[in-house]
Design an enzyme around this catalytic site. Structure first.
Site, PDB file in Angstrom:
ATOM      1  N   SER A  56       0.788  -8.744   2.975  1.00  0.00           N
ATOM      2  CA  SER A  56       1.436  -7.737   2.322  1.00  0.00           C
ATOM      3  C   SER A  56       1.123  -7.723   0.832  1.00  0.00           C
ATOM      4  CB  SER A  56       2.995  -8.379   2.495  1.00  0.00           C
ATOM      5  OG  SER A  56       3.727  -7.723   1.370  1.00  0.00           O
ATOM      6  N   ARG A  89       0.561  -6.711  12.168  1.00  0.00           N
ATOM      7  CA  ARG A  89       0.582  -8.118  12.020  1.00  0.00           C
ATOM      8  C   ARG A  89       1.456  -8.932  13.036  1.00  0.00           C
ATOM      9  NH1 ARG A  89       1.054  -6.595   5.724  1.00  0.00           N
ATOM     10  NH2 ARG A  89      -1.119  -6.504   5.179  1.00  0.00           N
ATOM     11  N   ARG A 101       3.412  -7.459  -1.459  1.00  0.00           N
ATOM     12  CA  ARG A 101       4.613  -7.713  -2.128  1.00  0.00           C
ATOM     13  C   ARG A 101       4.280  -8.510  -3.484  1.00  0.00           C
ATOM     14  NH1 ARG A 101       6.891 -10.637   3.259  1.00  0.00           N
ATOM     15  NH2 ARG A 101       6.192  -8.655   4.133  1.00  0.00           N
ATOM     16  N   ASP A 107       1.859  -0.942  -0.991  1.00  0.00           N
ATOM     17  CA  ASP A 107       1.876  -1.352   0.205  1.00  0.00           C
ATOM     18  C   ASP A 107       0.344  -1.698   0.742  1.00  0.00           C
ATOM     19  OD1 ASP A 107       4.101  -1.327   2.645  1.00  0.00           O
ATOM     20  OD2 ASP A 107       2.170  -1.035   3.408  1.00  0.00           O
ATOM     21  N   ASP A 120      11.542   3.405   3.601  1.00  0.00           N
ATOM     22  CA  ASP A 120      11.254   2.992   4.935  1.00  0.00           C
ATOM     23  C   ASP A 120      11.507   1.971   5.329  1.00  0.00           C
ATOM     24  OD1 ASP A 120       9.172   2.250   3.439  1.00  0.00           O
ATOM     25  OD2 ASP A 120       7.661   3.270   4.675  1.00  0.00           O
ATOM     26  N   HIS A 121      11.376   0.656   4.452  1.00  0.00           N
ATOM     27  CA  HIS A 121      11.230  -0.387   5.015  1.00  0.00           C
ATOM     28  C   HIS A 121      12.564  -1.067   5.340  1.00  0.00           C
ATOM     29  CE1 HIS A 121       7.138  -0.736   3.747  1.00  0.00           C
ATOM     30  NE2 HIS A 121       6.973  -1.758   4.073  1.00  0.00           N
TER      31      HIS A 121
HETATM   32  C1  MIC Z   1       4.079  -5.353   5.294  1.00  0.00           C
HETATM   33  O1  MIC Z   1       3.732  -4.699   6.152  1.00  0.00           O
HETATM   34  O2  MIC Z   1       4.167  -6.510   5.179  1.00  0.00           O
HETATM   35  C2  MIC Z   1       4.904  -4.631   4.175  1.00  0.00           C
HETATM   36  C3  MIC Z   1       6.271  -5.029   4.238  1.00  0.00           C
HETATM   37  O3  MIC Z   1       4.838  -3.116   4.283  1.00  0.00           O
HETATM   38  C4  MIC Z   1       4.277  -5.134   2.731  1.00  0.00           C
HETATM   39  C5  MIC Z   1       5.077  -4.744   1.758  1.00  0.00           C
HETATM   40  C6  MIC Z   1       6.314  -5.574   1.348  1.00  0.00           C
HETATM   41  O4  MIC Z   1       6.305  -6.576   1.597  1.00  0.00           O
HETATM   42  O5  MIC Z   1       7.333  -4.835   0.980  1.00  0.00           O
HETATM   43  C7  MIC Z   1       2.902  -4.733   2.776  1.00  0.00           C
HETATM   44  O6  MIC Z   1       2.251  -4.739   3.486  1.00  0.00           O
HETATM   45  O7  MIC Z   1       2.605  -4.521   1.423  1.00  0.00           O
HETATM   46 FE1  SF4 Z   2       5.988  -0.713   7.556  1.00  0.00          FE
HETATM   47 FE2  SF4 Z   2       4.375  -2.550   6.699  1.00  0.00          FE
HETATM   48 FE3  SF4 Z   2       5.203  -2.302   8.906  1.00  0.00          FE
HETATM   49 FE4  SF4 Z   2       3.727  -0.525   7.991  1.00  0.00          FE
HETATM   50  S1  SF4 Z   2       3.081  -2.654   8.340  1.00  0.00           S
HETATM   51  S2  SF4 Z   2       5.262  -0.256   9.450  1.00  0.00           S
HETATM   52  S3  SF4 Z   2       4.281  -0.402   6.153  1.00  0.00           S
HETATM   53  S4  SF4 Z   2       6.328  -2.837   7.375  1.00  0.00           S
END
Ligand code: MIC
Ligand code: SF4
Length: 636
Positions: free
Chosen positions: A532, A377, A534, A117, A62-63
């Protein structure tokens, strides 16, 4: 017992439920997404686990669904084949956002879930105890290992009254964030209760538990009640319902009261989710872009409401408006409920069911532009435009700004439309997922050239001599450490390549300086690594030679990721010493005398700076071994 304690005690493998003590929990379900999933499955393979041992594991894509160039497409093929081989359900790109899909299709009250995540706590909206974790922790859980956390404090969030006017669930959590800050939830679970709970739908609740991540909370949870049953029934899963809540005389570590009648539409100002102010205070500010969607606000109820607001109107010609439904079910419900027509006729742009602009996968705002997003965010640069001014708002506020082209006072919006949680008959959606074969041992896992196996790291030296390569302030996010966006995210399965981007948007000289230093240390203020999950934000610095972080405090998931990859997470005993370690200082640390949870001394020339490690004995062993994979090999 409170609800959190009930679920923890039902899953306790080891440990005692006293705040701060380690508890090991049996994990029922796991989820991964593509950006963190490739690494998680490479680790699962490295651990030689033939088939997952959980009740349910799902791999969502989905990312990064853009498939620009071979790298991203190859990752998806790897994820598809590795899922089939190891007994994991696969959710192909375009099916929806992991957290929205998990809520609709798999999350169950009373179950434990970990996901690679940080917004995995979204499932707390249905009464699951759900944690965000690094990919390696998720891989371990898929292999049947318990998940270890520090027993959190449980905060009772007592909701009374009901929302009025244009206020929505998003405003509740933006309000809470403005009160408690992005580190106000560290070490805590937020458990919602009180008469206000019944006034909120499951997707409202999920909006709130989703953004509990922004509080730094371990997780957030709602009870499972008749609203939960209604939701599960509509999703064709009434059999998954159990009633769950705290005992009437349950004790809590802390208590917060929120009177829902006092909540007003809120907006978090640039560049932190805790900078909330009432929308009325921003009235007049011109808006260049509106983006509606993300795992926070992409449910049918949210988008149906947006369609009611936009119906018969045209979005402001000077404002770029984009909408991403959270799942195919949401999309089909919008179509069948005739809401898609209203959205389309308004002139809004319709995007795929995916994370999209939330992680900078397209939809970047114009230079210096004001962007209103229903996301979670608004860190600087996350949108893909460094000087964009991103505000976090509810779907209601976003839709009003889409029409007006500016922030306006909610007092001028008239009567709010009624929220509809579902269509009359909720459609059954065919072929959402690819189910794994009963025996996957014959499935060939296909790896493209961008998928580089992870190299083994060396153990922690007995005498660590290292250079401070960067000196950072408070609230450094993993987006600062490792930015997202299509170009960089397509390298998530290639550590040597992705490590070239570490701190790229903060300090262009970081990578070469760190490589020249050989072994290095990062110094930071409060809440280092928030945001995140990550693990690349730990793994890639480790690849560049980073051996320790010395900070005033660290965010939970990132701290665990540092341990997993053999980086020492240290905190200052005296916060004032933060200024005594400028960039370029050289430290010496005798690691042989380190004890779990104890203090050590960093020698900096003539100076000695005391630091604490807050590690358990096992975690210290893991770091000394050079990381979790080495540790597991040694144990085997
Ligand atoms: C995010 O919202 O920052 C992400 C992208 O979903 C990350 C995961 C990632 O960096 O792949 C998260 O929230 O863990
Ligand atoms: Fe996707 Fe992370 Fe954004 Fe949620 S916060 S929509 S999991 S990138």
């Amino acid at each position: 017992m409170n609800l959190t304690e009930k679920i923890i005690s039902g899953h306790l493998v080891e440990g005692e439920m006293s705040p701060g003590a380690e508890v090991a929990l049996r994990i029922d379900q796991t989820l991964t997404q593509d950006a963190t999933g490739t690494m998680a499955y490479l680790q699962l393979e490295a651990m030689r686990i033939p088939r997952v041992k959980t009740e349910l594991s799902v791999s969502y894509v989905d990312h990064n669904t853009l498939q620009m160039g071979f790298r991203n497409a190859d990752d998806h093929r790897y994820l598809r084949t590795v899922a089939a081989r190891h007994g994991v359900i696969f959710s192909p790109p375009g099916t929806g956002i992991c957290h929205q899909l998990h809520l609709e299709c798999f999350a169950k009250p009373g179950k434990t879930l970990i996901g690679s995540d940080s917004h995995t706590p979204t499932a707390g909206g249905i009464g699951a105890l759900a944690f965000g974790a690094g990919g390696l922790s998720v891989a371990l859980a898929m292999g049947g290992a318990p998940y270890v956390i520090a027993m959190p404090k449980v905060v009772k969030v007592h909701l009374s009254g009901a929302l009025t006017g244009w206020a929505s669930a998003k405003d509740i959590i933006l309000f809470l964030l403005s009160r408690l800050s992005v580190k106000g939830g560290v070490g805590k679970v937020f458990e919602y209760c009180g008469p206000g709970v019944g006034t909120l739908s499951v997707t409202d609740r999920a909006t709130i538990t989703n953004m509990g991540a922004e509080l730094g909370a371990t997780t957030s949870i709602f009870p499972s009640d008749t609203r939960t049953l209604e939701f599960l029934t509509k999703m064709g899963r009434a059999g998954d319902w159990v009633e769950l809540g705290p005992d009437p005389d349950a004790a809590y570590d802390e208590e917060i009261h929120i009177d829902l009648t006092e909540i007003v539409p809120m907006a978090a100002r640039p560049h932190m989710p805790d900078l909330g102010v009432p929308v009325a205070e921003l009235a007049g500010l011109k808006v260049d872009q509106v983006a509606i969607g993300s795992c926070t606000n992409s449910s049918y109820a949210d988008l149906e409401l947006v369609s009611q607001i936009l119906k018969g109107k045209q979005v402001n010609p000077g404002t770029d408006v984009m909408i991403s439904p959270g799942s195919k079910r949401v999309l089909v419900m919008l179509t069948e409920g005739k809401n898609l027509r209203a959205l389309s006729d308004s002139g809004a742009r319709l995007l795929e069911c995916s994370c999209g602009p939330c992680i900078g996968m397209g939809g970047s705002p114009v230079s210096g532009g004001v962007s209103l997003r229903t996301f979670n965010r608004n860190f600087e640069g996350r949108s893909g435009t460094k000087d964009a001014q991103v505000y976090l708002v509810s779907p209601e506020t976003a839709a009003q700004a889409a029409i007006n082209g500016r922030f306006t006072d909610p007092a001028t919006w008239g009567e709010p439309p009624a929220r509809k949680e579902f269509t009359e008959v909720v459609p059954d959606i065919a072929n959402l997922f690819v189910m794994p074969p009963a025996d996957g041992s014959e499935v060939e896992v296909v790896r493209g050239p961008n998928i580089v196996p992870i190299k083994a790291f060396d153990p922690l030296p007995q005498r660590l001599e290292a250079e401070v390569v960067i000196h950072l302030g408070d609230n450094i996010t993993t987006d600062h450490i490792l930015p997202a966006g299509p170009e960089i995210t397509s390298l998530r399965s290639n550590i040597p390549a992705i490590s070239r981007y570490i701190f790229g948007r903060v300090d262009e000289g970081f990578v070469s300086r760190t490589e020249n230093a050989g072994q290095s240390v990062i110094v930071a203020g409060e809440n280092y690594g928030q945001g995140s999950s990550r693990e690349h934000a730990a793994l890639a610095p480790r690849h560049l030679g980073v051996r320790a972080i010395v900070a005033k405090s660290l965010a939970r998931i990132h701290r665990d990721n540092l341990v997993n990859f053999g980086i020492l997470p240290l905190t200052f005993v005296n916060q004032a010493d933060y200024n005594k370690l400028p960039q370029g200082s050289r430290i010496v640390l005798d690691t042989t005398t380190m004890t779990a949870g104890g203090e050590s001394r960093l020698k900096v020339g003539e100076l000695e700076i005391p630091v604490r490690n807050n590690l358990t004995a096992k975690e210290l062993e893991i770091i000394k071994a050079g990381g979790m994979l080495n540790y597991i090999r040694e144990q085997a």
